[in-house]
Write an enzyme that holds these catalytic residues in place. Structure first.
Site, PDB file in Angstrom:
ATOM      1  N   ASP A  57       0.815  -1.524  -0.336  1.00 15.72           N
ATOM      2  CA  ASP A  57      -0.238  -0.281   0.181  1.00 15.72           C
ATOM      3  C   ASP A  57       0.805   1.354   0.446  1.00 15.72           C
ATOM      4  OD1 ASP A  57      -2.148  -1.779   0.232  1.00 15.72           O
ATOM      5  OD2 ASP A  57      -2.872  -0.867   2.161  1.00 15.72           O
ATOM      6  N   LYS A 155      -4.602  -5.642  -4.169  1.00 18.22           N
ATOM      7  CA  LYS A 155      -5.710  -6.841  -3.193  1.00 18.22           C
ATOM      8  C   LYS A 155      -6.987  -5.969  -2.807  1.00 18.22           C
ATOM      9  CE  LYS A 155      -3.194  -4.878   1.148  1.00 18.22           C
ATOM     10  NZ  LYS A 155      -4.255  -3.919   1.543  1.00 18.22           N
ATOM     11  N   CYS A 190      -2.840  -3.084   7.363  1.00 15.53           N
ATOM     12  CA  CYS A 190      -2.321  -3.718   6.247  1.00 15.53           C
ATOM     13  C   CYS A 190      -1.726  -4.854   5.940  1.00 15.53           C
ATOM     14  CB  CYS A 190      -2.718  -2.859   4.650  1.00 15.53           C
ATOM     15  SG  CYS A 190      -4.183  -2.891   4.938  1.00 15.53           S
TER      16      CYS A 190
END
Length: 253
Positions: A57, A155, A190
């Site tokens: 991310d 994702k 995450c």
């Protein structure tokens, strides 16, 4: 009888200077890990050909002021360490994977609990604007050193490994990868979710203390300590690079 520290192998406690998170693994936590595992670091040598750097991310949607829906300022400060790890692993023959948090209409439907119950009104719209394909927010931060040989995976959940989230596990299995090095943001969301699930899927898993970032120092520290106690290893960038050097002679066997 519980061994004393004097009789235990000692771990280094790297201190990360500001503006990154200032973090040093507490000595009592290291003691507990050594008592349980017999050593401070479960994976002191990393076979590069069987290792993947998983970068989670590191997108404008988290790093760029004015664009981010969930800004993590410290994430910009870990970019040099992520670049260093990516360069070292590529040079040694390993795999670099850029994981992209992605919003789709299907996600709103099949993860409705998160959007309807755990997200304040208006936040869903912000996330949609920031994390949909083709938007500026969805793009990787420009300061990251990417390569054509790297993999990119979308994702759709916090964890990249949970069922239905991404094709990451299939990709890694197909490449003979058994070890993952987790970096990115946020440490406690995450990144930790991905790291825990990686361990549960039988990957050797390392979270990098100075190449993960969270909203606060406390969030960062708690996540690393919790992961280190039970799920895997926590190492600094220097330690991971050194481990790649120690394992450089190991092939895919």
């Amino acid at each position: 009888m519980r061994p004393t520290r004097a009789h235990m192998p000692q771990a280094s406690h790297p201190t990360i200077e500001a503006p990154m998170h200032t973090f040093s693994m507490p000595a009592d936590i290291v003691d507990r890990v050594v008592f349980r595992r017999g050593k401070a670091h479960a994976y002191p040598a990393l076979a590069p050909a069987r290792t993947a750097l998983v970068v989670v991310d590191m997108q404008n949607g988290f790093l760029m002021p004015g664009v981010a829906h969930a800004l993590c300022d410290t994430a910009r400060e870990i970019v040099p360490n992520i670049n260093r790890l990516a360069g070292a692993l590529r040079a040694a023959g390993g795999l670099v994977v850029w994981v992209l948090n992605t919003y789709t209409a299907e996600t709103l439907q099949n993860w409705s609990h998160m959007h309807e119950c755990l997200t304040a009104p208006g936040r869903q719209e912000l996330r949609t604007r920031a994390m949909s394909r083709g938007t500026l927010g969805h793009q990787l931060w420009a300061g990251l050193d990417t390569d054509a040989a790297d993999a990119r995976i979308e994702k759709y959940r916090y964890s990249a490994f949970i069922q239905g989230s991404s094709g990451l596990e299939i990709l890694l299995r197909s490449r003979g990868i058994d070890t993952v090095v987790i970096t990115g943001c946020a440490t406690n969301v995450c990144c930790e979710s991905t790291a825990r699930d990686a361990m549960m899927l039988n990957f050797k898993t390392i979270m990098v203390s100075d190449a993960n970032a969270a909203a606060t120092d406390a969030d960062h520290a708690r996540a690393l300590i919790s992961f280190y106690l039970t799920f895997g290893d926590v190492q600094s960038t220097d330690e991971v690079v050194a481990g790649l050097g120690r394992g450089a002679g190991e092939g895919r066997g």
